[in-house]
Motif scaffolding. Structure first.
Motif, PDB file in Angstrom:
ATOM      1  N   THR A  69     -45.979  46.189   7.214  1.00 39.12           N
ATOM      2  CA  THR A  69     -44.887  45.215   7.231  1.00 39.12           C
ATOM      3  C   THR A  69     -44.868  44.308   6.003  1.00 39.12           C
ATOM      4  O   THR A  69     -43.819  44.056   5.416  1.00 39.12           O
ATOM      5  CB  THR A  69     -44.971  44.345   8.502  1.00 39.12           C
ATOM      6  OG1 THR A  69     -44.947  45.188   9.657  1.00 39.12           O
ATOM      7  CG2 THR A  69     -43.809  43.370   8.574  1.00 39.12           C
ATOM      8  N   LEU A  70     -46.035  43.799   5.617  1.00 37.30           N
ATOM      9  CA  LEU A  70     -46.107  42.801   4.546  1.00 37.30           C
ATOM     10  C   LEU A  70     -46.329  43.448   3.182  1.00 37.30           C
ATOM     11  O   LEU A  70     -46.797  44.578   3.076  1.00 37.30           O
ATOM     12  CB  LEU A  70     -47.235  41.812   4.827  1.00 37.30           C
ATOM     13  CG  LEU A  70     -47.119  40.973   6.098  1.00 37.30           C
ATOM     14  CD1 LEU A  70     -48.308  40.029   6.214  1.00 37.30           C
ATOM     15  CD2 LEU A  70     -45.807  40.203   6.141  1.00 37.30           C
ATOM     16  N   ASP A  71     -45.984  42.690   2.148  1.00 33.96           N
ATOM     17  CA  ASP A  71     -46.269  43.131   0.783  1.00 33.96           C
ATOM     18  C   ASP A  71     -47.775  43.298   0.607  1.00 33.96           C
ATOM     19  O   ASP A  71     -48.568  42.516   1.151  1.00 33.96           O
ATOM     20  CB  ASP A  71     -45.744  42.109  -0.228  1.00 33.96           C
ATOM     21  CG  ASP A  71     -44.234  41.961  -0.178  1.00 33.96           C
ATOM     22  OD1 ASP A  71     -43.557  42.899   0.278  1.00 33.96           O
ATOM     23  OD2 ASP A  71     -43.731  40.890  -0.589  1.00 33.96           O
ATOM     24  N   GLU A  72     -48.150  44.288  -0.159  1.00 39.20           N
ATOM     25  CA  GLU A  72     -49.565  44.614  -0.331  1.00 39.20           C
ATOM     26  C   GLU A  72     -50.363  43.426  -0.879  1.00 39.20           C
ATOM     27  O   GLU A  72     -49.968  42.795  -1.863  1.00 39.20           O
ATOM     28  CB  GLU A  72     -49.714  45.812  -1.272  1.00 39.20           C
ATOM     29  CG  GLU A  72     -51.140  46.283  -1.440  1.00 39.20           C
ATOM     30  CD  GLU A  72     -51.244  47.519  -2.328  1.00 39.20           C
ATOM     31  OE1 GLU A  72     -52.385  47.961  -2.583  1.00 39.20           O
ATOM     32  OE2 GLU A  72     -50.185  48.036  -2.750  1.00 39.20           O
ATOM     33  N   GLY A  73     -51.455  43.129  -0.217  1.00 34.07           N
ATOM     34  CA  GLY A  73     -52.349  42.073  -0.687  1.00 34.07           C
ATOM     35  C   GLY A  73     -51.901  40.655  -0.412  1.00 34.07           C
ATOM     36  O   GLY A  73     -52.552  39.709  -0.846  1.00 34.07           O
ATOM     37  N   SER A  74     -50.803  40.486   0.336  1.00 32.51           N
ATOM     38  CA  SER A  74     -50.265  39.133   0.530  1.00 32.51           C
ATOM     39  C   SER A  74     -50.749  38.467   1.817  1.00 32.51           C
ATOM     40  O   SER A  74     -50.544  37.267   1.997  1.00 32.51           O
ATOM     41  CB  SER A  74     -48.729  39.166   0.539  1.00 32.51           C
ATOM     42  OG  SER A  74     -48.240  39.841   1.700  1.00 32.51           O
ATOM     43  N   PHE A  75     -51.396  39.201   2.704  1.00 36.32           N
ATOM     44  CA  PHE A  75     -51.727  38.668   4.030  1.00 36.32           C
ATOM     45  C   PHE A  75     -52.941  37.751   3.991  1.00 36.32           C
ATOM     46  O   PHE A  75     -53.984  38.086   3.440  1.00 36.32           O
ATOM     47  CB  PHE A  75     -51.989  39.811   5.007  1.00 36.32           C
ATOM     48  CG  PHE A  75     -52.312  39.358   6.408  1.00 36.32           C
ATOM     49  CD1 PHE A  75     -51.388  38.636   7.148  1.00 36.32           C
ATOM     50  CD2 PHE A  75     -53.539  39.658   6.984  1.00 36.32           C
ATOM     51  CE1 PHE A  75     -51.677  38.226   8.447  1.00 36.32           C
ATOM     52  CE2 PHE A  75     -53.838  39.270   8.280  1.00 36.32           C
ATOM     53  CZ  PHE A  75     -52.904  38.546   9.011  1.00 36.32           C
TER      54      PHE A  75
END
Length: 287
Positions: A69-75
């Motif tokens: 779901t989220l942009d890579e590495g943003s969590f």
């Protein structure tokens, strides 16, 4: 020649020994519960746990949902160390919770945090049905409430992926109180004009469906998801009527106005990104 025919040894199908069975790695193959197709689990994961044959949406672990779901590495995760107590001293509850923690590598049935979708910052919560069937205990309610409060303080939208069997019976009234607590927090989010997108996945039932999961500004479901409060048999016995075959499915609820969208998992990230862009506040320049 006849002697050769009748002298041949009979051939029987062999049953694999226990040792041979153990040589097949556990989890290598997955059988679709709908069309019964057997697939390599690795390939199924590449398809975001969607059966290529019948498009059945398998349950998705929380961290994999975050990854898709989220942009890579943003969590950035919130409150990862929170663990439920045993307020009612319910028999075997601590032991069963410990087994779930070992099996799922999660401390509770929901993962919360923040990240970006197409560069737009959002707070997110993802329930995981592998942990106590995603049941709503006091820690689940607290983590979701804290995530909502963080969204309020940071002026960010909130997205929740629901997957639950309902209230956690081992915590009794403490579990039921989470319905009011999370709903009150969402009301504060609503009063501030901030976006809440609720994504209902299979299954979303009981107290979860009756509270925060159904309070989205936009309510989305995955195809075929079971969504409802009480079970089909209980309802039929109560009203003494036969229910439609598709009752409590995402498609049935969409047709009757309880959902805004039913979105295939492969299109869900793009749909969420578009909705966030449409509702993003204007700050003097286009976003």
């Amino acid at each position: 020649m006849l002697r050769d025919i009748f002298s041949k040894k009979k051939r029987y199908a062999t049953i694999p020994s226990e040792q041979a069975k153990q040589e097949v790695p556990e989890g290598l193959m997955t059988k679709c519960p709908k069309c019964k197709t057997i697939m390599y689990t690795k390939e199924l994961r590449k398809a975001q746990m969607v059966c290529e044959g019948c498009q059945h949406h398998h349950s998705l672990p929380a961290y994999e949902r975050v990854e898709f779901t989220l942009d890579e590495g943003s969590f950035v995760e919130f409150d990862a160390g929170m663990i439920a107590k045993d307020p009612l001293q319910f028999p075997s509850y601590p032991e069963k919770s410990a087994l779930d923690r070992e099996k799922t590598k999660l401390n509770e049935a929901v993962v919360t945090g923040e990240g970006t979708i197409n560069g737009i910052h959002t707070v997110i919560g993802v329930m995981d049905s592998r942990f106590r069937m995603g049941s709503m205990g006091s820690v689940v309610g607290e983590k979701i409430t804290r995530a909502i409060e963080h969204a309020i303080s940071e002026d960010k939208p909130f997205i929740l992926f629901a997957a639950s069997g309902g209230a956690r019976m081992q915590e009794g009234v403490f579990s039921l109180m989470q319905m009011a607590k999370t709903s009150a927090a969402l009301n504060q989010l609503h009063e501030r004009g901030q976006l809440f997108i609720s994504v209902l996945t299979h299954p979303t039932t009981g107290g979860v469906s009756a509270s925060f999961a159904s309070l989205g500004d936009i309510n989305i479901a995955e195809p075929g998801a079971l969504i409802g409060f009480a079970g089909r048999r209980i309802i039929e016995q109560t009203i003494r009527q036969k229910l439609p075959d598709d009752f409590q499915t995402a498609e049935f609820l969409l047709e009757h106005g309880q959902l805004d969208l039913v979105v295939h998992r492969h299109e869900l990230r793009n749909t969420l990104g578009t909705l966030l862009e449409l509702h993003a506040p204007m700050t003097g320049k286009e976003r």
